[in-house]
Motif scaffolding. Structure first.
Motif, PDB file in Angstrom:
ATOM      1  N   LEU A 199       0.833  -1.210   0.000  1.00 25.58           N
ATOM      2  CA  LEU A 199       0.000   0.000   0.000  1.00 25.58           C
ATOM      3  C   LEU A 199       0.865   1.257   0.000  1.00 25.58           C
ATOM      4  CD1 LEU A 199      -2.741  -1.035   2.602  1.00 25.58           C
ATOM      5  CD2 LEU A 199      -2.897  -1.118   0.109  1.00 25.58           C
ATOM      6  N   LEU A 200       1.921   1.237   0.813  1.00 27.32           N
ATOM      7  CA  LEU A 200       2.799   2.400   0.890  1.00 27.32           C
ATOM      8  C   LEU A 200       3.540   2.606  -0.432  1.00 27.32           C
ATOM      9  CD1 LEU A 200       3.722   4.625   2.765  1.00 27.32           C
ATOM     10  CD2 LEU A 200       5.551   3.123   3.573  1.00 27.32           C
ATOM     11  N   ILE A 201       3.993   1.499  -1.046  1.00 27.04           N
ATOM     12  CA  ILE A 201       4.693   1.602  -2.332  1.00 27.04           C
ATOM     13  C   ILE A 201       3.764   2.158  -3.403  1.00 27.04           C
ATOM     14  CG2 ILE A 201       5.683   0.238  -4.217  1.00 27.04           C
ATOM     15  CD1 ILE A 201       6.915  -1.584  -2.103  1.00 27.04           C
ATOM     16  N   MET A 202       2.533   1.656  -3.464  1.00 28.33           N
ATOM     17  CA  MET A 202       1.576   2.137  -4.466  1.00 28.33           C
ATOM     18  C   MET A 202       1.282   3.620  -4.274  1.00 28.33           C
ATOM     19  SD  MET A 202       0.849  -0.266  -6.583  1.00 28.33           S
ATOM     20  CE  MET A 202       2.593  -0.664  -6.381  1.00 28.33           C
ATOM     21  N   GLY A 203       1.072   4.013  -3.029  1.00 23.56           N
ATOM     22  CA  GLY A 203       0.776   5.421  -2.768  1.00 23.56           C
ATOM     23  C   GLY A 203       1.945   6.327  -3.085  1.00 23.56           C
ATOM     24  N   ALA A 204       3.145   5.941  -2.654  1.00 20.79           N
ATOM     25  CA  ALA A 204       4.325   6.784  -2.857  1.00 20.79           C
ATOM     26  C   ALA A 204       4.698   6.881  -4.328  1.00 20.79           C
ATOM     27  CB  ALA A 204       5.500   6.235  -2.045  1.00 20.79           C
ATOM     28  N   THR A 205       4.707   5.753  -5.039  1.00 18.05           N
ATOM     29  CA  THR A 205       5.084   5.793  -6.460  1.00 18.05           C
ATOM     30  C   THR A 205       4.030   6.493  -7.290  1.00 18.05           C
ATOM     31  OG1 THR A 205       4.174   3.545  -6.729  1.00 18.05           O
ATOM     32  CG2 THR A 205       6.544   3.738  -6.346  1.00 18.05           C
ATOM     33  N   GLY A 206       2.756   6.273  -6.983  1.00 16.70           N
ATOM     34  CA  GLY A 206       1.694   6.971  -7.720  1.00 16.70           C
ATOM     35  C   GLY A 206       1.760   8.472  -7.512  1.00 16.70           C
ATOM     36  N   THR A 207       2.038   8.888  -6.278  1.00 17.85           N
ATOM     37  CA  THR A 207       2.183  10.320  -5.993  1.00 17.85           C
ATOM     38  C   THR A 207       3.372  10.906  -6.731  1.00 17.85           C
ATOM     39  OG1 THR A 207       1.233   9.994  -3.789  1.00 17.85           O
ATOM     40  CG2 THR A 207       2.484  12.013  -4.143  1.00 17.85           C
ATOM     41  N   PHE A 208       4.469  10.154  -6.774  1.00 19.06           N
ATOM     42  CA  PHE A 208       5.661  10.614  -7.494  1.00 19.06           C
ATOM     43  C   PHE A 208       5.358  10.841  -8.975  1.00 19.06           C
ATOM     44  CE2 PHE A 208       9.367   9.438 -10.116  1.00 19.06           C
ATOM     45  CZ  PHE A 208      10.251  10.430  -9.730  1.00 19.06           C
ATOM     46  N   PHE A 209       4.663   9.892  -9.622  1.00 12.64           N
ATOM     47  CA  PHE A 209       4.335  10.036 -11.043  1.00 12.64           C
ATOM     48  C   PHE A 209       3.528  11.294 -11.300  1.00 12.64           C
ATOM     49  CE2 PHE A 209       4.376   5.156 -11.436  1.00 12.64           C
ATOM     50  CZ  PHE A 209       5.741   5.176 -11.662  1.00 12.64           C
ATOM     51  N   HIS A 210       2.513  11.498 -10.474  1.00 11.72           N
ATOM     52  CA  HIS A 210       1.624  12.630 -10.740  1.00 11.72           C
ATOM     53  C   HIS A 210       2.225  13.954 -10.290  1.00 11.72           C
ATOM     54  CE1 HIS A 210      -1.251   9.317 -11.367  1.00 11.72           C
ATOM     55  NE2 HIS A 210      -1.703  10.141 -12.274  1.00 11.72           N
ATOM     56  N   TRP A 211       3.169  13.910  -9.388  1.00 10.10           N
ATOM     57  CA  TRP A 211       3.935  15.126  -9.088  1.00 10.10           C
ATOM     58  C   TRP A 211       4.712  15.550 -10.326  1.00 10.10           C
ATOM     59  CZ3 TRP A 211       4.340  18.340  -4.860  1.00 10.10           C
ATOM     60  CH2 TRP A 211       5.398  19.255  -4.886  1.00 10.10           C
ATOM     61  N   GLU A 212       5.332  14.572 -10.988  1.00 12.33           N
ATOM     62  CA  GLU A 212       6.070  14.879 -12.213  1.00 12.33           C
ATOM     63  C   GLU A 212       5.157  15.410 -13.301  1.00 12.33           C
ATOM     64  OE1 GLU A 212       8.402  11.401 -13.401  1.00 12.33           O
ATOM     65  OE2 GLU A 212      10.175  12.547 -12.808  1.00 12.33           O
ATOM     66  N   LYS A 213       3.959  14.841 -13.422  1.00 16.99           N
ATOM     67  CA  LYS A 213       3.035  15.225 -14.488  1.00 16.99           C
ATOM     68  C   LYS A 213       2.371  16.568 -14.239  1.00 16.99           C
ATOM     69  CE  LYS A 213       1.838  10.452 -15.654  1.00 16.99           C
ATOM     70  NZ  LYS A 213       0.775   9.415 -15.591  1.00 16.99           N
ATOM     71  N   THR A 214       2.335  16.996 -12.984  1.00 18.67           N
ATOM     72  CA  THR A 214       1.616  18.226 -12.640  1.00 18.67           C
ATOM     73  C   THR A 214       2.563  19.322 -12.172  1.00 18.67           C
ATOM     74  OG1 THR A 214       1.204  17.301 -10.426  1.00 18.67           O
ATOM     75  CG2 THR A 214      -0.509  17.010 -12.090  1.00 18.67           C
ATOM     76  N   VAL A 215       3.024  19.217 -10.948  1.00 14.19           N
ATOM     77  CA  VAL A 215       3.844  20.284 -10.355  1.00 14.19           C
ATOM     78  C   VAL A 215       5.149  20.453 -11.120  1.00 14.19           C
ATOM     79  CG1 VAL A 215       5.030  21.052  -8.266  1.00 14.19           C
ATOM     80  CG2 VAL A 215       2.814  19.884  -8.094  1.00 14.19           C
ATOM     81  N   ASP A 216       5.848  19.346 -11.357  1.00 10.31           N
ATOM     82  CA  ASP A 216       7.141  19.431 -12.032  1.00 10.31           C
ATOM     83  C   ASP A 216       6.993  19.933 -13.460  1.00 10.31           C
ATOM     84  OD1 ASP A 216       9.903  19.173 -11.995  1.00 10.31           O
ATOM     85  OD2 ASP A 216       9.855  17.180 -12.878  1.00 10.31           O
ATOM     86  N   ARG A 217       5.959  19.470 -14.134  1.00 12.04           N
ATOM     87  CA  ARG A 217       5.751  19.893 -15.519  1.00 12.04           C
ATOM     88  C   ARG A 217       5.324  21.351 -15.602  1.00 12.04           C
ATOM     89  NH1 ARG A 217       2.964  15.726 -19.498  1.00 12.04           N
ATOM     90  NH2 ARG A 217       4.900  14.710 -18.850  1.00 12.04           N
ATOM     91  N   ALA A 218       4.543  21.794 -14.615  1.00  9.97           N
ATOM     92  CA  ALA A 218       4.054  23.165 -14.643  1.00  9.97           C
ATOM     93  C   ALA A 218       5.120  24.170 -14.235  1.00  9.97           C
ATOM     94  CB  ALA A 218       2.837  23.299 -13.725  1.00  9.97           C
ATOM     95  N   PHE A 219       5.980  23.792 -13.288  1.00  9.16           N
ATOM     96  CA  PHE A 219       6.926  24.757 -12.741  1.00  9.16           C
ATOM     97  C   PHE A 219       8.391  24.378 -12.935  1.00  9.16           C
ATOM     98  CE2 PHE A 219       3.064  24.815 -10.088  1.00  9.16           C
ATOM     99  CZ  PHE A 219       2.628  26.102 -10.370  1.00  9.16           C
ATOM    100  N   GLY A 220       8.634  23.154 -13.436  1.00  7.33           N
ATOM    101  CA  GLY A 220      10.013  22.721 -13.608  1.00  7.33           C
ATOM    102  C   GLY A 220      10.669  23.364 -14.816  1.00  7.33           C
ATOM    103  N   GLU A 221      11.981  23.254 -14.859  1.00  6.90           N
ATOM    104  CA  GLU A 221      12.751  23.853 -15.947  1.00  6.90           C
ATOM    105  C   GLU A 221      12.442  23.153 -17.265  1.00  6.90           C
ATOM    106  OE1 GLU A 221      17.434  24.714 -17.117  1.00  6.90           O
ATOM    107  OE2 GLU A 221      16.883  23.908 -15.150  1.00  6.90           O
ATOM    108  N   GLY A 222      12.213  23.940 -18.303  1.00  8.56           N
ATOM    109  CA  GLY A 222      11.986  23.388 -19.636  1.00  8.56           C
ATOM    110  C   GLY A 222      10.605  22.808 -19.842  1.00  8.56           C
TER     111      GLY A 222
END
Length: 356
Positions: A199-222
């Motif tokens: 459960l912890l792995i699913m939650g942590a990895t899923g959150t990581f993916f969507h952080w990249e797709k949202t926050v990182d993509r919106a505010f990250g370099e490039g």
């Protein structure tokens, strides 16, 4: 009950309610995605699967490419999926035909064209889009980021709240002869503890993916990224089979999985697969070769083992989330644990409903 315990329990309920219904959907769609290739074959037997003659060799891949060129003279060929480990699987090409994105199939033993279908309408494709984007990117990505954070919060607060009796759930078990609310509570705690790490792995990895797709993509370099260029009509002057032979000579033990065709006239042709030193935690394809499509010259050899820590971290997260790293064994374990996650979520919602 201490103040900290009361706070943990309240947060556990809030996190569970925020993500509960979404988690039911995510666990069920995740079960489907574990075996998407098999399920797609069951749903489309005459198109996706072929008869594999005993001891028969596959036709040269050039024959399949020529078949696709005749079938789609103005279409943009994106990828050709080879499925080397699945003898009864047809070759699948990803084709752009105008605005339509197609999956086109070729018999690997005869080179005959088997048919086509709209990629976006395929059941397994819709399940993946639902699981990863709620069918509505980028809004769905932001929602799933919130769901992932809630899921991790729910696991952590539940672990804290039940910390003193965490292992006692196995001695108590599930008291099936008790009232429903007790049965729900026993199931919730028993499976929650048994599948705690998952459960912890699913939650942590899923959150990581969507952080990249949202926050990182919106505010990250490039970022944000622009749309992909449209693939160009294929005009190879070099044999695909010759390029595959060069790939095998360049990467020890190389098994080609996908041929990616140029997205622009001067772009490379890329052969993706795995070599003898493949680490299954570094992604589906851990080796690749790039070629100049006009000369057939090898221009680049990629090996995931030589990539930096960020690359490896991202792909380890992906493999941990999708359970591909151990083949059928890890997929079967993930399937069972995903069903457990479904029951944990459902019983949590039933417990809340009974106490509301």
């Amino acid at each position: 009950m201490t103040r900290t315990d009361k706070l943990a329990y309240s947060l556990h309920r809030i996190f569970g309610l925020v993500g509960g219904l979404f988690l039911l959907m995510l666990s069920l769609t995740g079960c489907i995605l574990l075996f998407d290739i098999v399920i797609d074959g069951w749903l489309n037997p005459g198109l996706v699967t072929v008869s594999a003659p005993a001891n028969a060799a596959r036709q040269p891949y050039d024959a399949a490419v020529q078949t696709l060129q005749r079938q789609f003279p103005a279409g943009g060929l994106r990828n050709l999926n080879l499925y080397p480990a699945v003898p009864n699987r047809a070759l699948r090409a990803d084709v752009n035909q105008g605005r339509e994105r197609l999956w086109a199939y070729v018999d690997p033993y005869t080179g005959h064209f088997l048919g086509q279908r709209n990629m976006e309408n395929a059941f397994v494709r819709q399940v993946r889009n639902l699981h990863e984007h709620l069918l509505a990117p980028p809004v769905g990505d932001w929602i799933l980021l919130l769901v992932g954070i809630s899921f991790v919060g729910s696991v952590l607060t539940g672990t804290w709240y039940y910390r003193k009796s965490l292992l006692s759930v196995f001695s108590v078990g599930v008291r099936w002869n008790k009232p429903k609310r007790i049965v729900y509570g026993d199931l919730h705690k028993y499976l929650g503890v048994a599948a705690l790490l998952f459960l912890l792995i699913m939650g942590a990895t899923g959150t990581f993916f969507h952080w990249e797709k949202t926050v990182d993509r919106a505010f990250g370099e490039g970022r944000p990224r622009g749309p992909r260029p449209e693939p160009v009509a294929l005009t190879l002057t070099t044999s695909v089979d010759a390029l595959l032979a060069k790939s095998s000579a360049s990467v020890p033990g190389f098994v080609a999985e996908v041929i990616s065709f140029p997205e622009k006239p001067d772009g490379p042709l890329v052969v993706r697969g795995n070599g003898a030193d493949a680490n299954p935690f570094y992604g589906k394809f851990t080796a690749a070769t790039e070629f100049d499509t006009k000369t057939g010259a090898l221009t680049k050899v990629f090996n995931a083992n030589n990539e930096d820590a960020e690359y490896k971290f991202e792909h380890i997260n992906e493999e941990l989330h999708y359970g591909r790293f151990g083949g059928l064994v890890s997929k079967t374990i993930y399937f069972i644990l995903s069903l457990a996650m479904t029951i944990v979520t459902a019983t949590g919602l039933l417990i809340w409903w009974g106490k509301r």
